[in-house]
Design a protein around this motif. Structure first.
Motif, PDB file in Angstrom:
ATOM      1  N   UNK A 190       0.816  -1.224   0.000  1.00 17.32           N
ATOM      2  CA  UNK A 190       0.000   0.000   0.000  1.00 17.32           C
ATOM      3  C   UNK A 190       0.848   1.273   0.000  1.00 17.32           C
ATOM      4  N   UNK A 191       2.047   1.209  -0.551  1.00 16.62           N
ATOM      5  CA  UNK A 191       2.919   2.389  -0.541  1.00 16.62           C
ATOM      6  C   UNK A 191       2.285   3.564  -1.282  1.00 16.62           C
ATOM      7  N   UNK A 192       1.767   3.289  -2.474  1.00 16.70           N
ATOM      8  CA  UNK A 192       1.173   4.370  -3.254  1.00 16.70           C
ATOM      9  C   UNK A 192      -0.093   4.899  -2.576  1.00 16.70           C
ATOM     10  N   UNK A 193      -0.910   4.000  -2.063  1.00 15.68           N
ATOM     11  CA  UNK A 193      -2.142   4.424  -1.395  1.00 15.68           C
ATOM     12  C   UNK A 193      -1.829   5.297  -0.183  1.00 15.68           C
ATOM     13  N   UNK A 194      -0.823   4.914   0.589  1.00 14.84           N
ATOM     14  CA  UNK A 194      -0.458   5.713   1.756  1.00 14.84           C
ATOM     15  C   UNK A 194       0.112   7.062   1.340  1.00 14.84           C
ATOM     16  N   UNK A 195       0.785   7.110   0.205  1.00 12.97           N
ATOM     17  CA  UNK A 195       1.269   8.396  -0.309  1.00 12.97           C
ATOM     18  C   UNK A 195       0.122   9.330  -0.648  1.00 12.97           C
ATOM     19  N   UNK A 196      -0.903   8.779  -1.314  1.00 12.69           N
ATOM     20  CA  UNK A 196      -2.097   9.581  -1.611  1.00 12.69           C
ATOM     21  C   UNK A 196      -2.787  10.034  -0.326  1.00 12.69           C
ATOM     22  N   UNK A 197      -2.882   9.137   0.642  1.00 14.21           N
ATOM     23  CA  UNK A 197      -3.545   9.478   1.903  1.00 14.21           C
ATOM     24  C   UNK A 197      -2.827  10.619   2.621  1.00 14.21           C
ATOM     25  N   UNK A 198      -1.501  10.606   2.583  1.00 17.35           N
ATOM     26  CA  UNK A 198      -0.750  11.683   3.219  1.00 17.35           C
ATOM     27  C   UNK A 198      -1.065  13.027   2.571  1.00 17.35           C
TER      28      UNK A 198
END
Length: 235
Positions: A25-33
């Motif tokens: 979920x690296x990309x998803x967590x980047x979007x969430x940040x």
């Protein structure tokens, strides 16, 4: 994890930081940040807006987006998708009794395949969607390059039965609106002549050839030169 999620971004971010999900979920967590930096996307507990409640209570809701902030634009796109999904779900469940009128300004920045499909189907769910944009070129040059702009433009032209056009400054929009107005036959002079007198003077000949041509009912120049606060309603 979705069935257990409470709908808040902070909760989702905390869940995805669990060791079981970190790698995938690296990309998803980047979007969430990015989203968590926007105050409206992460309101305090008890605040925020429930689309379900707004639709059930037949409330009037204004949402202000942005044309520059890419994160806010993404959020607005998701908001539109949620409204479309909820208006269909609540109507099918018998929980929405009132007609819904949904207006989206500067739609070029927030259009999606779901919105394009919704234009053809929401009437069956007792709802109407009004979209506004500056030029037909806006729909052909969408912000999201992964979308099929041609198919979306065709869907908009077919499913939007009423059009209000004003201040069509570019040629493409003026010609597009002119074609929407329909056509009519017009008599024009095809050929006429003059007689030259012996001293060089000229007089019109008494014969003239006429021809029938098809032209748009409202010429493109009319759309270009409409006075301020004046438009043409096509339906």
């Amino acid at each position: 994890i979705l069935p257990q999620w409470d709908g808040h971004l902070e909760t989702l971010s905390a869940t995805l930081h669990h060791p079981d999900y970190l790698e995938d979920t690296k990309r998803t967590r980047g979007y969430l940040n990015e989203w968590l930096f926007v105050r409206s996307f992460a309101p305090d507990k008890g605040l925020g807006v429930s689309i379900e409640k707004v639709l059930e209570e037949n409330a009037v809701l204004y949402v202000r987006g942005s044309l520059k902030d890419s994160t806010v634009i993404k959020g607005a796109t998701v908001f539109i998708m949620e409204v479309v999904q909820e208006l269909m779900r609540l109507y099918s469940d018998g929980r929405r009794q009132d007609h819904l009128y949904f207006v989206i300004d500067e739609v070029r920045f927030m259009i999606s395949d779901m919105l394009a499909d919704a234009l053809a189907t929401v009437v069956g769910f007792d709802a109407n969607i009004a979209i506004a944009y500056q030029s037909t070129l806006d729909i052909r040059n969408l912000k999201d390059q992964t979308l099929n702009a041609g198919a979306i433009e065709q869907s908009i032209n077919i499913n939007c039965k009423t059009t209000l056009c004003y201040m069509a400054m570019d040629t493409e929009t003026a010609e597009w609106a002119s074609e929407l107005s329909g056509t009519r036959l017009k008599s024009v002079t095809r050929m006429e002549g003059v007689k030259v007198l012996r001293h060089g003077g000229e007089i019109w000949d008494d014969k003239r050839m006429m021809n029938k041509v098809e032209e748009c009912f409202i010429p493109a120049n009319t759309f270009r030169m409409l006075p301020e606060r004046t438009g043409c309603l096509l339906y």
